[in-house]
Scaffold this active site. Sequence first.
Site, PDB file in Angstrom:
ATOM      1  N   LYS A 155     -46.245 -58.507  90.940  1.00 18.32           N
ATOM      2  CA  LYS A 155     -44.914 -58.140  91.452  1.00 18.32           C
ATOM      3  C   LYS A 155     -44.427 -59.249  92.388  1.00 18.32           C
ATOM      4  O   LYS A 155     -44.448 -59.101  93.614  1.00 18.32           O
ATOM      5  CB  LYS A 155     -44.971 -56.791  92.172  1.00 18.32           C
TER       6      LYS A 155
HETATM    7  N1  PMP Z   1     -42.247 -52.763  85.600  1.00 15.43           N
HETATM    8  C1  PMP Z   1     -41.665 -53.348  86.671  1.00 15.43           C
HETATM    9  C2  PMP Z   1     -40.918 -54.618  86.481  1.00 15.43           C
HETATM   10  C3  PMP Z   1     -41.770 -52.733  87.931  1.00 15.43           C
HETATM   11  O1  PMP Z   1     -41.212 -53.314  89.000  1.00 15.43           O
HETATM   12  C4  PMP Z   1     -42.462 -51.512  88.061  1.00 15.43           C
HETATM   13  C5  PMP Z   1     -42.543 -50.821  89.399  1.00 15.43           C
HETATM   14  N2  PMP Z   1     -43.629 -51.235  90.141  1.00 15.43           N
HETATM   15  C6  PMP Z   1     -43.065 -50.959  86.920  1.00 15.43           C
HETATM   16  C7  PMP Z   1     -42.925 -51.612  85.705  1.00 15.43           C
HETATM   17  C8  PMP Z   1     -43.880 -49.703  87.004  1.00 15.43           C
HETATM   18  O2  PMP Z   1     -45.112 -49.990  87.604  1.00 15.43           O
HETATM   19  P1  PMP Z   1     -45.920 -48.865  88.396  1.00 15.43           P
HETATM   20  O3  PMP Z   1     -46.093 -47.734  87.463  1.00 15.43           O
HETATM   21  O4  PMP Z   1     -47.216 -49.520  88.719  1.00 15.43           O
HETATM   22  O5  PMP Z   1     -45.126 -48.511  89.583  1.00 15.43           O
END
Ligand code: PMP
Length: 306
Positions: A155
């Site tokens: 991220k």
């Molecule tokens: N894709 C992106 C680009 C994101 O920013 C997120 C949010 N964190 C997700 C998918 C979903 O990830 P998670 O289930 O780990 O929150």
Amino acid sequence: MTTLAYFEGKIVPIDQAKLSIRAHVVNYGTGVFEGIRAYWNADHEQLYVFRLQEHYQRLVQGARVLRMQLSLDAAQMSDLTLELLRREGFRTDVYIRPLAYKANEIIGVRLHNLRDEFCVWCVPFGKYIEKQDGAKVCISSWRRNDDNAIPPRGKVAGAYVNSALIKTDAQLNGFDEAIVLNADGHVSEGSAENFFMVRGGKLITPPVTANILEGITRQTVMLLAREELGLETVEREIDRTELYMADEAFFCGTGVEITPIGSIDHLPLGGGGVGPITRRVRDLYFGVVCGDVEKYRHWCAPVYRQ
Ligand code: PMP
């Protein structure tokens, strides 16, 4: 309301947690962040943080790509997040925002030989996408950033300019969200959430090599679908026009939780509204994250002493 933050090695009043306009991360986006949710369970009088360690393990992996050297490991970050939440005393659902970042106040784009810091703050939080009975979704005219450009697997703060372009384009055109394609034209994910569709009773989602974030909710959904609903998920490339033929589709992520998709490019999916498999996945998910399902309570870190 947020009153505290962990910043430069200690918990301080939120007003004291300030970065300089000269900070590397402010100028170049050289940080990795997380989004974590904690759910207040009124029956248990407890605040449960969902899959806390897994979020910090991902943060540490992303930090590695940015060649960071952090003084805390995932377990220590988890502990101090629980401490911060306890001191805030929240008795409501909360969003937790950690950030590992390049802190030097210098000019010069690079990753090595810089000072890496970690901070975290929390805020009471509701829904990320308001429309919960079938979001209006389009295919974005933007493309997902590629692993060989800015890796979506971590991220990375600066990479979220891509997400912001996608989200704004969708909303200014009257949609709630967008699905974004890779440069090769296959489905990647939403602006900040993973994507699933249902075709012929099967769950299908793009693979981890499709420039997606390896979502913790995505992995949770696949596990719950298999264990509790007897549904295997097929991880494979998805063509654009398959989206128009899907029986059901939903976004998933910490922020969006399970958000059903009602239409894609103005074409209603299935019978419109929330499909039966999506509904089951969503009900199951909310039970689990709130700490109501004993079998998965190990995913829920309690904030207050029991
Ligand atoms: N894709 C992106 C680009 C994101 O920013 C997120 C949010 N964190 C997700 C998918 C979903 O990830 P998670 O289930 O780990 O929150």
